[in-house]
Design a protein around this motif. Structure first.
Motif, PDB file in Angstrom:
ATOM      1  N   MET A  34       1.016  -1.223  -0.043  1.00 45.66           N
ATOM      2  CA  MET A  34      -0.202   0.096   0.366  1.00 45.66           C
ATOM      3  C   MET A  34       0.853   1.140   0.193  1.00 45.66           C
ATOM      4  N   GLY A  35       0.131   2.279  -0.818  1.00 51.01           N
ATOM      5  CA  GLY A  35       1.507   3.325  -1.208  1.00 51.01           C
ATOM      6  C   GLY A  35       0.824   5.027  -1.162  1.00 51.01           C
ATOM      7  N   TRP A  36       1.060   5.922  -0.812  1.00 52.47           N
ATOM      8  CA  TRP A  36       0.672   6.699  -1.126  1.00 52.47           C
ATOM      9  C   TRP A  36       1.315   7.902  -1.493  1.00 52.47           C
ATOM     10  N   PHE A  37       0.661   8.234  -2.567  1.00 49.53           N
ATOM     11  CA  PHE A  37       1.450   9.653  -3.320  1.00 49.53           C
ATOM     12  C   PHE A  37       1.114  10.616  -3.661  1.00 49.53           C
ATOM     13  N   ARG A  38       1.556  12.051  -3.836  1.00 56.83           N
ATOM     14  CA  ARG A  38       0.413  13.039  -4.143  1.00 56.83           C
ATOM     15  C   ARG A  38       0.677  14.089  -5.776  1.00 56.83           C
ATOM     16  N   GLN A  39      -0.137  14.621  -5.563  1.00 50.83           N
ATOM     17  CA  GLN A  39       0.854  15.463  -6.782  1.00 50.83           C
ATOM     18  C   GLN A  39      -0.119  17.499  -6.746  1.00 50.83           C
ATOM     19  N   ALA A  40       0.507  17.886  -6.956  1.00 47.28           N
ATOM     20  CA  ALA A  40       0.272  19.367  -6.282  1.00 47.28           C
ATOM     21  C   ALA A  40       0.135  20.106  -7.841  1.00 47.28           C
ATOM     22  N   PRO A  41      -0.753  21.044  -7.976  1.00 43.23           N
ATOM     23  CA  PRO A  41      -0.774  22.240  -9.232  1.00 43.23           C
ATOM     24  C   PRO A  41       0.365  21.965 -10.046  1.00 43.23           C
ATOM     25  N   GLY A  42       0.352  21.569 -11.594  1.00 41.87           N
ATOM     26  CA  GLY A  42       1.434  21.668 -12.142  1.00 41.87           C
ATOM     27  C   GLY A  42       2.120  21.070 -12.143  1.00 41.87           C
ATOM     28  N   LYS A  43       2.730  19.801 -11.627  1.00 45.18           N
ATOM     29  CA  LYS A  43       3.361  18.429 -11.203  1.00 45.18           C
ATOM     30  C   LYS A  43       3.308  16.838 -10.963  1.00 45.18           C
ATOM     31  N   GLU A  44       3.903  16.833 -11.133  1.00 44.60           N
ATOM     32  CA  GLU A  44       4.046  14.869 -11.547  1.00 44.60           C
ATOM     33  C   GLU A  44       2.955  14.832 -10.582  1.00 44.60           C
ATOM     34  N   ARG A  45       3.129  13.502 -10.713  1.00 41.83           N
ATOM     35  CA  ARG A  45       2.267  12.244  -9.482  1.00 41.83           C
ATOM     36  C   ARG A  45       4.047  12.324  -8.767  1.00 41.83           C
ATOM     37  N   GLU A  46       4.049  12.254  -7.430  1.00 42.29           N
ATOM     38  CA  GLU A  46       5.363  11.881  -6.983  1.00 42.29           C
ATOM     39  C   GLU A  46       5.364  10.776  -5.739  1.00 42.29           C
ATOM     40  N   PHE A  47       5.839   9.864  -5.620  1.00 47.24           N
ATOM     41  CA  PHE A  47       5.650   9.319  -3.846  1.00 47.24           C
ATOM     42  C   PHE A  47       5.983   9.364  -3.003  1.00 47.24           C
ATOM     43  N   VAL A  48       5.516   9.082  -2.398  1.00 51.23           N
ATOM     44  CA  VAL A  48       5.569   9.652  -0.346  1.00 51.23           C
ATOM     45  C   VAL A  48       6.145   8.791   0.753  1.00 51.23           C
TER      46      VAL A  48
END
Length: 123
Positions: A34-48
């Protein structure tokens, strides 16, 4: 595939804490990485962070020491405790499940995704 539903996002001041939850459907939750990722406006989705089926956890350098990923297999839920939040943590946070892989930092490895929950950190 497993169905994932995130909750717990919101608006927080810098230095504060939030806990995200991700509830999964099905009876094989313990077999998933199970993973968590995040995506900020204008940026690629990144691993958390990832909590592997073995229980081993791994974090992105940007959150190490501040975020903690944990899971409760009896409740089919994975959590992300976020402390000492920073404005740069602002993003949509996604929960993801990897059934057959090794739980890497790469998003394409994961075969099920939640709808995301917004986290906004003000300075």
């Amino acid at each position: 595939q497993v169905q994932l539903v995130e909750s717990g996002g919101g608006l927080m001041q810098a230095g504060g804490s939030l806990r995200l939850s991700c509830a999964a459907s099905g009876r094989t939750f313990s077999s998933y990485n199970m993973g968590w990722f995040r995506q900020a406006p204008g940026k690629e989705r990144e691993f958390v962070a990832v909590n592997r089926r073995s229980g081993i956890t791994y974090y992105a350098d940007s959150v190490k020491g501040r975020f903690t990923i944990s899971r409760d297999n009896a409740k089919n839920t994975v959590y992300l405790q976020m402390n000492n939040l920073k404005p740069e943590d602002t993003a949509v946070y996604y929960c993801a499940a990897d059934r057959f892989g090794i739980g890497t930092i790469h998003a394409p490895q994961y075969d099920s995704w939640g709808q995301g929950t917004q986290v906004t950190v003000s300075s």
